[in-house]
Design a protein around this motif. Sequence first.
Motif, short mmCIF file in Angstrom:
data_model
loop_
_atom_site.label_atom_id
_atom_site.label_comp_id
_atom_site.label_asym_id
_atom_site.label_seq_id
_atom_site.Cartn_x
_atom_site.Cartn_y
_atom_site.Cartn_z
N ALA A 251 0.89 -1.23 0.15
CA ALA A 251 0.26 -0.10 -0.05
C ALA A 251 0.73 1.16 -0.08
CB ALA A 251 -0.83 -0.13 1.41
N TYR A 252 1.91 1.09 0.30
CA TYR A 252 2.99 2.26 0.33
C TYR A 252 3.00 2.89 -0.85
CZ TYR A 252 6.51 -0.65 -0.81
OH TYR A 252 7.65 -1.92 -1.43
N PHE A 253 3.12 2.29 -1.96
CA PHE A 253 3.14 2.66 -3.28
C PHE A 253 2.14 3.73 -3.72
CE2 PHE A 253 5.69 -1.48 -4.01
CZ PHE A 253 6.84 -0.77 -4.54
N SER A 254 0.83 3.24 -3.15
CA SER A 254 -0.27 4.03 -3.48
C SER A 254 -0.32 5.30 -2.61
CB SER A 254 -1.65 3.38 -2.93
OG SER A 254 -1.88 2.34 -4.12
N GLU A 255 0.18 5.25 -1.38
CA GLU A 255 0.34 6.35 -0.48
C GLU A 255 1.43 7.48 -1.03
OE1 GLU A 255 -0.50 5.00 3.98
OE2 GLU A 255 1.23 3.81 2.84
N ASN A 256 2.46 6.83 -1.72
CA ASN A 256 3.55 7.73 -2.19
C ASN A 256 3.14 8.33 -3.27
OD1 ASN A 256 5.74 8.77 -3.05
ND2 ASN A 256 6.69 6.81 -3.95
N VAL A 257 2.18 7.78 -4.32
CA VAL A 257 1.76 8.49 -5.21
C VAL A 257 0.73 9.50 -4.99
CG1 VAL A 257 0.15 8.13 -7.49
CG2 VAL A 257 2.09 6.59 -6.89
#
Length: 299
Positions: A251-257
């Motif tokens: 989920a950290y990828f979506s949070e980053n974007v």
Amino acid sequence: MQTVQFKNRDITIAGHLYLPQNLNGKAPAVVVVHPGGGVKEQTAGLYAKYLAENGFIALAYDASYQGESGGLPRFVEDPAVRVEDISAAIDFLVQQAQVDAERIGVLGICAGGGYAINATLFERRIKALATVSAVDINGLFRAGFGAEPVPALLGLMQNVAAQRNAEASGADELTIPYVPNSPEEFNEHTPEYAKEAHDYYRTPRAMHPNSPNKLLFKSVPKIFAFDAFSQVSDFLTQPALLIAGSKADTAYFSENVFKQIQGDNKELYWVDGATHVSLYDKDVARAVPKIAGFFTQNL
């Protein structure tokens, strides 16, 4: 559902075009981009089917070099080509009499989410972007190799170089698996998404003969050279919906974007209790109403 073909340069792309029932006149369309190693018959086709039931024309397709699509050598994962596949899919859609060319969106799942994000930066025919369990394949591969330090990754590149030399001299092409082929390959460093992906791709749950869990080894440098999110803050101006499972270890990828997108026309939507891979099938019905509502509002 109609079986269709279109071209990405000299490669023939195989697709499934899902149409709403009782389609009358032009309708908005969504390009659905499958995960790395996946095919249109798996999660991409499932989302496309649901989108058609909600009034959208939806196109799921096999990436270049994969599935039923053409291109040699087989099992290449080339991010630049994967992004161009999306533009080629839009080229196809705008030629269809039923498609409103001014209302085209893209939905990407897993690595397909990263490719969808990257395509949206510069493909201005994309009017709205949605992702499910999105990842940047570069970052995912670095994590998959145990977040090893750069010297170790440089050693990996040396192995690729040696393999290319061997293949240039007549050796067989080397493939590696995207996900573990069996639970016996799990160890203390195996991330949860990889264990889940084994259960999805390598068991009857979603196994498909066109998705044999093979990645051409010499694709690895192309993956490491790619950064799906590098210019998001400058160029991602279209409405964006990022969907992630509350229990997803990616989920950290979506949070980053989400943090990088400027402006207010963005949403990070959490599916409570869902994981990275449960959003491929088990929790799709929980995500689709949000996606359909988003595209209805923005296309």
